[in-house]
Design a protein around this motif. Structure first.
Motif, PDB file in Angstrom:
ATOM      1  N   GLU A 111      -2.905   0.656   0.393  1.00 52.69           N
ATOM      2  CA  GLU A 111      -1.941   0.668   1.257  1.00 52.69           C
ATOM      3  C   GLU A 111      -0.924   0.896   2.563  1.00 52.69           C
ATOM      4  O   GLU A 111      -1.187   0.970   3.312  1.00 52.69           O
ATOM      5  CB  GLU A 111      -2.606  -1.511   2.087  1.00 52.69           C
ATOM      6  CG  GLU A 111      -4.155  -2.237   1.311  1.00 52.69           C
ATOM      7  CD  GLU A 111      -3.695  -3.611   1.460  1.00 52.69           C
ATOM      8  OE1 GLU A 111      -2.928  -4.271   2.701  1.00 52.69           O
ATOM      9  OE2 GLU A 111      -4.151  -4.472   1.261  1.00 52.69           O
ATOM     10  N   LEU A 112      -0.587   1.341   1.552  1.00 48.71           N
ATOM     11  CA  LEU A 112       0.726   2.219   2.276  1.00 48.71           C
ATOM     12  C   LEU A 112      -0.185   3.393   2.696  1.00 48.71           C
ATOM     13  O   LEU A 112       0.903   4.002   3.263  1.00 48.71           O
ATOM     14  CB  LEU A 112       2.215   2.295   1.528  1.00 48.71           C
ATOM     15  CG  LEU A 112       2.577   1.102   1.295  1.00 48.71           C
ATOM     16  CD1 LEU A 112       4.152   1.350  -0.223  1.00 48.71           C
ATOM     17  CD2 LEU A 112       3.654   0.774   2.760  1.00 48.71           C
ATOM     18  N   LEU A 113      -0.854   4.360   1.972  1.00 51.29           N
ATOM     19  CA  LEU A 113      -1.458   5.277   2.056  1.00 51.29           C
ATOM     20  C   LEU A 113      -2.094   5.643   3.929  1.00 51.29           C
ATOM     21  O   LEU A 113      -2.615   4.317   4.687  1.00 51.29           O
ATOM     22  CB  LEU A 113      -2.916   5.646   1.216  1.00 51.29           C
ATOM     23  CG  LEU A 113      -2.486   5.385   0.304  1.00 51.29           C
ATOM     24  CD1 LEU A 113      -3.537   6.480  -0.690  1.00 51.29           C
ATOM     25  CD2 LEU A 113      -1.171   6.955   0.496  1.00 51.29           C
ATOM     26  N   GLY A 114      -1.623   6.174   4.290  1.00 49.10           N
ATOM     27  CA  GLY A 114      -1.832   6.417   6.326  1.00 49.10           C
ATOM     28  C   GLY A 114      -0.594   5.616   7.210  1.00 49.10           C
ATOM     29  O   GLY A 114      -0.962   5.683   8.365  1.00 49.10           O
ATOM     30  N   GLU A 133       0.942   9.547   0.012  1.00 50.32           N
ATOM     31  CA  GLU A 133       1.039  10.057  -1.646  1.00 50.32           C
ATOM     32  C   GLU A 133       1.244   8.823  -2.384  1.00 50.32           C
ATOM     33  O   GLU A 133       2.664   8.375  -1.542  1.00 50.32           O
ATOM     34  CB  GLU A 133       1.206  11.311  -2.058  1.00 50.32           C
ATOM     35  CG  GLU A 133       0.986  11.015  -3.812  1.00 50.32           C
ATOM     36  CD  GLU A 133       1.369  12.734  -4.212  1.00 50.32           C
ATOM     37  OE1 GLU A 133       0.963  12.972  -5.170  1.00 50.32           O
ATOM     38  OE2 GLU A 133       1.816  13.741  -3.471  1.00 50.32           O
ATOM     39  N   THR A 134       1.018   7.784  -3.219  1.00 47.07           N
ATOM     40  CA  THR A 134       2.704   7.336  -4.221  1.00 47.07           C
ATOM     41  C   THR A 134       2.358   6.531  -4.870  1.00 47.07           C
ATOM     42  O   THR A 134       0.500   7.809  -5.852  1.00 47.07           O
ATOM     43  CB  THR A 134       1.938   5.151  -3.009  1.00 47.07           C
ATOM     44  OG1 THR A 134       0.070   5.081  -3.063  1.00 47.07           O
ATOM     45  CG2 THR A 134       2.134   5.612  -1.671  1.00 47.07           C
ATOM     46  N   LEU A 190       6.303   3.997  -6.000  1.00 49.81           N
ATOM     47  CA  LEU A 190       6.943   5.465  -4.846  1.00 49.81           C
ATOM     48  C   LEU A 190       6.189   6.244  -4.215  1.00 49.81           C
ATOM     49  O   LEU A 190       4.939   5.924  -4.117  1.00 49.81           O
ATOM     50  CB  LEU A 190       7.498   6.713  -6.148  1.00 49.81           C
ATOM     51  CG  LEU A 190       7.958   7.389  -6.505  1.00 49.81           C
ATOM     52  CD1 LEU A 190       9.189   7.788  -6.168  1.00 49.81           C
ATOM     53  CD2 LEU A 190       7.085   8.315  -7.627  1.00 49.81           C
ATOM     54  N   ILE A 191       6.908   6.018  -3.193  1.00 52.09           N
ATOM     55  CA  ILE A 191       6.186   7.423  -1.697  1.00 52.09           C
ATOM     56  C   ILE A 191       6.991   8.553  -2.367  1.00 52.09           C
ATOM     57  O   ILE A 191       7.782   8.746  -2.673  1.00 52.09           O
ATOM     58  CB  ILE A 191       7.564   7.159  -0.400  1.00 52.09           C
ATOM     59  CG1 ILE A 191       7.153   5.366  -0.243  1.00 52.09           C
ATOM     60  CG2 ILE A 191       6.561   7.611   0.444  1.00 52.09           C
ATOM     61  CD1 ILE A 191       6.169   4.982  -0.466  1.00 52.09           C
ATOM     62  N   ARG A 192       5.515   9.419  -2.585  1.00 51.33           N
ATOM     63  CA  ARG A 192       5.548  10.493  -2.855  1.00 51.33           C
ATOM     64  C   ARG A 192       5.326  11.680  -2.241  1.00 51.33           C
ATOM     65  O   ARG A 192       5.958  12.867  -2.794  1.00 51.33           O
ATOM     66  CB  ARG A 192       4.671  11.345  -4.155  1.00 51.33           C
ATOM     67  CG  ARG A 192       4.278  10.252  -5.731  1.00 51.33           C
ATOM     68  CD  ARG A 192       3.937  10.776  -6.700  1.00 51.33           C
ATOM     69  NE  ARG A 192       4.532  11.977  -6.890  1.00 51.33           N
ATOM     70  CZ  ARG A 192       5.019  12.969  -7.318  1.00 51.33           C
ATOM     71  NH1 ARG A 192       5.845  12.290  -8.300  1.00 51.33           N
ATOM     72  NH2 ARG A 192       4.886  14.252  -6.981  1.00 51.33           N
ATOM     73  N   LEU A 315      -4.707  10.549  -0.408  1.00 48.11           N
ATOM     74  CA  LEU A 315      -5.581  11.202   0.879  1.00 48.11           C
ATOM     75  C   LEU A 315      -5.803  12.445   0.550  1.00 48.11           C
ATOM     76  O   LEU A 315      -5.429  13.877  -0.131  1.00 48.11           O
ATOM     77  CB  LEU A 315      -4.969  11.236   2.333  1.00 48.11           C
ATOM     78  CG  LEU A 315      -4.146  10.132   2.576  1.00 48.11           C
ATOM     79  CD1 LEU A 315      -4.262   9.535   4.005  1.00 48.11           C
ATOM     80  CD2 LEU A 315      -5.313   8.653   2.163  1.00 48.11           C
ATOM     81  N   CYS A 316      -7.189  12.226  -0.400  1.00 50.79           N
ATOM     82  CA  CYS A 316      -8.095  13.258  -0.322  1.00 50.79           C
ATOM     83  C   CYS A 316      -8.051  14.764   0.762  1.00 50.79           C
ATOM     84  O   CYS A 316      -8.691  14.002   2.118  1.00 50.79           O
ATOM     85  CB  CYS A 316      -9.430  12.911  -0.974  1.00 50.79           C
ATOM     86  SG  CYS A 316     -10.744  14.428  -1.315  1.00 50.79           S
TER      87      CYS A 316
END
Length: 334
Positions: A111-114, A133-134, A190-192, A315-316
């Motif tokens: 859910e953190l993506l975006g 990316e996470t 982790l926030i990548r 995210l692809c």
């Protein structure tokens, strides 16, 4: 006057009782004392009046200053609101609260993506990037997690704190990594990687400090395409460890123009077009993007079961992702 009369009566040998003269003499002394004290009392009253007028004038000036002053004025009347509790960069309508972070780490990682990571520097400049990316770290059972077997130290204390707390640690003695605690003991995300959105010029400056002067300038998508890189770009250090992202004025997470549907797709700006248009100052179109699930990176020494678990999410098609997993992308598109 009365004293002179007394002397005249005495020189003319008028028969006057001595006790009367004694009392009369005391009365004269008292009268003289009264005459000397009266001017002082008058001056005191005048000074009091003057001070009162000055006080009223000062109060009036202060009121005028309140009405006309701006936040940049050198002189300000005292205010009940401290500048440390006011944050002009934060928008409570889009800032994510405690409920968002209070979920299992795998769900939070997706859910953190975006969502948008916002960092406000001491200078007041705002930097931000979209999370693309996470990685999820699942606590005491996860052999790759810092809290494996319930291990709790001063370093990983944030992993056991309230959901939405930042966990910042160093790797290789020089790079920082940003994590966010989630629901459950010792779990974190982790926030990548980020897609830079605001403050790209400042990010360039921060990233350039570790690079040679002869190095080629970084492209926008290279600024934050890795955990250590994004920490450098946004000036994220150990000083931001154990920060509550729900109330912090230095770093927090915001909603973006992103929505997730039931199939796991993400509605967001097309990444390649967004990067190109960032350079041109334009905006990109919105389209669906798949979330890729694949094994985490940099945990080669971890036992196989946890090493191969698909706990990295990105995210692809996003150009800012640190490392793409072609096998997982192909499987997702089938």
């Amino acid at each position: 006057m009365l004293y002179t009369l007394c002397v005249m009566l005495f020189t003319k040998q008028v028969n006057i009782d001595l006790s009367f003269l004694f009392l009369f003499n005391r009365f004269v002394r008292f009268f003289k004392t009264l005459q000397q004290a009266t001017p002082m009392q008058t001056n005191s009253r005048e000074m009091s009046t003057i001070n009162t007028k000055k006080g009223l004038k000062r109060k009036s000036e202060c009121s005028d200053m309140k009405a006309s002053s701006t936040p940049s004025d050198d002189f300000k009347c005292h205010s009940s609101t401290s500048k440390y509790f006011v944050n002009k960069h934060s928008n409570d309508n889009i800032r994510l609260g405690r409920n968002f972070f209070t979920k299992p780490c795998v769900a939070l990682a997706k859910e953190l993506l975006g969502k948008k990571l916002v960092r406000v520097l001491d200078s007041g400049e705002r930097l931000s990037g979209r999370i693309v990316e996470t990685e999820a770290y699942c606590g005491e059972e996860d052999t790759a997690c810092h809290s494996y077997k319930g291990k709790k130290t001063g370093r990983n204390k944030a992993m056991f704190m309230e959901s939405g707390t930042s966990y910042v640690y160093m790797i290789y003695g020089m790079y920082h990594c940003l994590n966010i605690s989630s629901e459950g003991e010792g779990t974190a995300v982790l926030i990548r990687a980020l897609e830079p959105l605001e403050g790209l010029s400042e990010m360039h400056t921060h990233r350039q400090r570790r690079r040679k002067e002869t190095s080629k300038p970084l492209k926008p998508h290279q600024l934050c395409n890795g955990p250590g890189k994004l920490a450098d770009a946004l000036c994220i250090t150990k000083t931001l460890d154990q920060v509550d992202l729900v109330i912090s004025t230095s770093m927090w997470i915001e909603r973006d123009q992103v929505n997730e549907d039931t199939e796991g797709d993400v509605m967001r700006e097309d990444t390649d077009a967004a990067v190109q248009n960032m350079e041109e100052g334009g905006l990109a179109d919105i389209k669906k993007v798949k979330i890729i699930s694949c094994p985490r990176i940099g945990i080669d020494s971890t036992e196989e079961t946890w090493r191969l678990k698909p706990l990295r999410f990105y995210l692809c098609g996003n150009k800012c992702v640190s490392v793409k997993n072609k096998e997982a992308e192909t499987a997702t598109q089938l």
